[in-house]
Scaffold this active site. Structure first.
Site, PDB file in Angstrom:
ATOM      1  N   GLY A 178       1.412  -1.239  -0.045  1.00  0.00           N
ATOM      2  CA  GLY A 178       0.157   0.181   0.335  1.00  0.00           C
ATOM      3  C   GLY A 178       1.020   1.406   0.626  1.00  0.00           C
ATOM      4  CE1 TYR A 179       5.326  -0.039   0.095  1.00  0.00           C
ATOM      5  CE2 TYR A 179       6.357  -0.385  -2.124  1.00  0.00           C
ATOM      6  CZ  TYR A 179       6.035  -0.678  -1.102  1.00  0.00           C
ATOM      7  OH  TYR A 179       7.098  -1.340  -0.505  1.00  0.00           O
TER       8      TYR A 179
ATOM      9  CD  GLU B 126       7.531  -3.679  -6.102  1.00  0.00           C
ATOM     10  OE1 GLU B 126       6.915  -3.123  -7.135  1.00  0.00           O
ATOM     11  OE2 GLU B 126       8.034  -2.712  -5.535  1.00  0.00           O
TER      12      GLU B 126
HETATM   13  C1  FAD Z   1      -1.528  -3.293 -12.731  1.00  0.00           C
HETATM   14  C2  FAD Z   1      -0.502  -2.406 -11.710  1.00  0.00           C
HETATM   15  C3  FAD Z   1      -0.728  -2.739 -10.235  1.00  0.00           C
HETATM   16  C4  FAD Z   1       0.368  -2.102  -9.216  1.00  0.00           C
HETATM   17  N1  FAD Z   1      -0.110  -2.800  -7.973  1.00  0.00           N
HETATM   18  C5  FAD Z   1       0.403  -1.751  -7.220  1.00  0.00           C
HETATM   19  C6  FAD Z   1       0.729  -2.236  -5.547  1.00  0.00           C
HETATM   20  O1  FAD Z   1       0.110  -2.924  -5.378  1.00  0.00           O
HETATM   21  N2  FAD Z   1       0.686  -1.760  -4.511  1.00  0.00           N
HETATM   22  C7  FAD Z   1       1.358  -0.313  -5.024  1.00  0.00           C
HETATM   23  O2  FAD Z   1       0.910   0.765  -4.493  1.00  0.00           O
HETATM   24  N3  FAD Z   1       1.103   0.486  -6.435  1.00  0.00           N
HETATM   25  C8  FAD Z   1       0.987  -0.195  -7.234  1.00  0.00           C
HETATM   26  N4  FAD Z   1       0.524   0.283  -8.241  1.00  0.00           N
HETATM   27  C9  FAD Z   1       0.752   1.435  -8.829  1.00  0.00           C
HETATM   28  C10 FAD Z   1       2.254   1.616  -9.388  1.00  0.00           C
HETATM   29  O3  FAD Z   1       3.586   1.844  -8.500  1.00  0.00           O
HETATM   30  C11 FAD Z   1       2.564   3.196 -10.039  1.00  0.00           C
HETATM   31  O4  FAD Z   1       1.106   3.466 -11.485  1.00  0.00           O
HETATM   32  C12 FAD Z   1       3.401   3.910 -10.712  1.00  0.00           C
HETATM   33  O5  FAD Z   1       4.032   4.219  -9.272  1.00  0.00           O
HETATM   34  C13 FAD Z   1       3.269   5.242 -11.128  1.00  0.00           C
HETATM   35  O6  FAD Z   1       2.402   6.021 -10.491  1.00  0.00           O
HETATM   36  P1  FAD Z   1       0.758   6.735 -10.702  1.00  0.00           P
HETATM   37  O7  FAD Z   1       0.086   5.556 -11.387  1.00  0.00           O
HETATM   38  O8  FAD Z   1       0.105   8.079  -9.976  1.00  0.00           O
HETATM   39  O9  FAD Z   1       1.519   7.817 -12.619  1.00  0.00           O
HETATM   40  P2  FAD Z   1       2.194   8.956 -11.579  1.00  0.00           P
HETATM   41  O10 FAD Z   1       3.199   8.643 -11.282  1.00  0.00           O
HETATM   42  O11 FAD Z   1       0.861   9.790 -11.866  1.00  0.00           O
HETATM   43  O12 FAD Z   1       2.995   9.265 -13.534  1.00  0.00           O
HETATM   44  C14 FAD Z   1       2.521   9.817 -14.573  1.00  0.00           C
HETATM   45  C15 FAD Z   1       3.633   9.767 -15.394  1.00  0.00           C
HETATM   46  O13 FAD Z   1       4.940  11.150 -15.416  1.00  0.00           O
HETATM   47  C16 FAD Z   1       6.300  10.301 -15.016  1.00  0.00           C
HETATM   48  N5  FAD Z   1       6.558  10.773 -14.339  1.00  0.00           N
HETATM   49  C17 FAD Z   1       6.618  10.908 -12.795  1.00  0.00           C
HETATM   50  N6  FAD Z   1       7.089  11.126 -12.249  1.00  0.00           N
HETATM   51  C18 FAD Z   1       8.779  11.269 -12.981  1.00  0.00           C
HETATM   52  C19 FAD Z   1       9.285  11.766 -13.133  1.00  0.00           C
HETATM   53  N7  FAD Z   1       9.880  12.329 -11.600  1.00  0.00           N
HETATM   54  N8  FAD Z   1      10.301  12.312 -14.398  1.00  0.00           N
HETATM   55  C20 FAD Z   1       9.794  11.695 -15.117  1.00  0.00           C
HETATM   56  N9  FAD Z   1       8.833  11.023 -15.841  1.00  0.00           N
HETATM   57  C21 FAD Z   1       7.799  10.897 -14.208  1.00  0.00           C
HETATM   58  C22 FAD Z   1       5.506   8.983 -15.309  1.00  0.00           C
HETATM   59  O14 FAD Z   1       7.074   7.852 -15.831  1.00  0.00           O
HETATM   60  C23 FAD Z   1       4.363   8.388 -15.794  1.00  0.00           C
HETATM   61  O15 FAD Z   1       4.687   8.989 -17.702  1.00  0.00           O
HETATM   62  C24 FAD Z   1       0.244  -0.968  -9.421  1.00  0.00           C
HETATM   63  C25 FAD Z   1       0.173  -0.038 -10.818  1.00  0.00           C
HETATM   64  C26 FAD Z   1      -0.551  -0.478 -11.859  1.00  0.00           C
HETATM   65  C27 FAD Z   1      -0.720  -0.148 -12.947  1.00  0.00           C
END
Ligand code: FAD
Length: 381
Positions: free
Chosen positions: A124-125, A240
């Site tokens: 849960g991050y 991870e």
């Molecule tokens: C199928 C699935 C399972 C998942 N399971 C889990 C889970 O079990 N637990 C959990 O906690 N999370 C989980 N996640 C979440 C996943 O880790 C996040 O989706 C991921 O970290 C991206 O965060 P966000 O979706 O909020 O996108 P954002 O962080 O909002 O990013 C949007 C876009 O901006 C870009 N971006 C953001 N910051 C930067 C930067 N500093 N430099 C360059 N580009 C950037 C990203 O690359 C992306 O293209 C899951 C996601 C999916 C799709």
């Protein structure tokens, strides 16, 4: 250089493959396809009975003390067969973290049941406004008597509907700089005030939104010291990001060959060229993945190597599955369940999200640039 494994390691590979023939049944596959949950309790317990959950842990933690080569083989074969082991993989990330930073009581409570296949943990991050920038997490944990009261929301808490606990990143000090005000908890999913709702993704995989409304946990739910959430998440993230995508690529090659035989397309030069490129990428992904696994198993966290393996493996999967689905033409796009190209199409859909979870490619490239290449920070944090 000879990268081949020795005879003992290959004997272990044969043992894992025989296990999969016996336990990865059509019934297991059907349950997973229907639920979209890449965890199956019956299969999970069968893996546990072999002692393969936490197989790399030392004997004093109840493990088999298996070396890097064995772990590589185990995870590669499970993933290449498409076994439902994501629940196990996530549980092991958290258990490995508890093994390093948990109290003796927490290790006792968590590690044994994890090893025996009785306890599942979820991550849960991520929050609506804190994904890549995890340190912006706003879910609050406030002192409440001798424990804590938790309020907030997490996105994408995969497997939470099967899990016993969520490994939760929470803000305990809103006045502190953002990285310093965080603390980790293991929150029971049975706690009053916890609820969830499913989220279905393009690949068919189910994940969840989880909600925390006045959830009370004791202080023994806290993992690590107050304010130490960020270093602990960083440690867990290093576990991870790894090389499991080489196995996905292997699955992609196998799926394409199976379809090509069924469709009588084994003489198609364009298809074979594309297949050859994916097969070569599979070997590169495997070596990068082995490097990350080795560093992890030798207690050098290997965050940069894990990031390298993940970026390379997922992007090769994305490009390769696209190229091969394209070569398969309408067979690939229209394949229904059970048809020869169904697995190829499924891997293409899975590949689309693989570059997001566990850290997006853009963010991981930043990690590699800063920590390995010594380039300046690309963003404010
Ligand atoms: C199928 C699935 C399972 C998942 N399971 C889990 C889970 O079990 N637990 C959990 O906690 N999370 C989980 N996640 C979440 C996943 O880790 C996040 O989706 C991921 O970290 C991206 O965060 P966000 O979706 O909020 O996108 P954002 O962080 O909002 O990013 C949007 C876009 O901006 C870009 N971006 C953001 N910051 C930067 C930067 N500093 N430099 C360059 N580009 C950037 C990203 O690359 C992306 O293209 C899951 C996601 C999916 C799709």
């Amino acid at each position: 250089m000879d990268f081949a494994l020795d005879e003992r390691a290959e004997t272990f590979r044969a043992e894992v493959q025989a296990f999969l023939r016996e336990h990865l049944t059509d019934a297991v596959r059907a349950r997973v396809a229907a639920s979209g949950t890449y965890h199956d309790w019956e299969f999970h317990r069968a893996v546990a009975r072999r002692g393969w959950i936490g197989a790399g842990w030392p004997a004093e933690d109840g493990g088999q003390g298996r070396d890097r080569a064995d772990l590589d083989i185990l995870y590669e074969e499970l993933a290449a067969a498409g076994a439902p082991v994501e629940g196990m993989a996530v549980t092991l990330i958290i258990a490995e973290t508890v093994r390093r930073v948990g109290t003796p009581e927490q290790k006792e409570r968590i590690l044994g049941p994890v090893r025996e296949g009785r306890l599942l943990l979820s991550l849960g991050y991520t929050e609506p406004d804190a994904g890549s920038d995890l340190a912006s997490a706003r879910t609050r944990a406030v002192r409440d008597g001798d424990g804590w009261r938790i309020d907030g929301q997490k996105n994408f808490t995969t497997h939470a509907h099967e899990a016993d606990y969520v490994f939760l990143l929470a803000r305990t000090d809103p006045q502190a700089p953002k990285h310093a005000g965080l603390t980790m908890f293991l929150v029971p999913t049975s706690a009053e005030g916890f609820s969830l709702t499913p989220v279905h993704t393009l690949s068919g995989e189910r994940t969840n939104l989880t909600f925390y409304s006045g959830v009370h946990v004791g202080d023994d739910a806290r993992i690590g010291d107050v304010g130490q959430g960020w270093p602990i998440v960083s440690l867990a993230l290093a576990f991870e990001r790894g090389g499991e995508f080489a196995a996905q690529l292997r699955r992609l090659v196998h799926a394409t060959v199976t379809w090509a035989h069924a469709a009588r397309r084994t003489g198609d030069a364009r298809l074979l060229r594309r297949l050859g490129r994916v097969a070569a990428a599979t070997e590169v992904a495997r070596l990068l993945g082995s490097q990350a696994t080795w560093l992890r198993s030798s207690a050098q966290a290997g965050a940069v190597e894990g990031a390298m393996a993940k970026v390379y493996g997922t992007e090769a999967l994305l490009a390769g599955s696209g190229a091969l689905l394209d070569a398969a033409g309408p067979d690939g796009l229209l394949a229904g369940p059970g048809e020869p190209a169904a697995e190829l199409q499924h891997l293409y859909r899975e590949a689309q999200i693989s570059t997001l979870y566990g850290g997006t490619s853009e963010v991981l490239r930043g990690v590699i640039a800063e920590r390995r290449l010594g380039l300046p920070r690309s963003r404010r944090g």
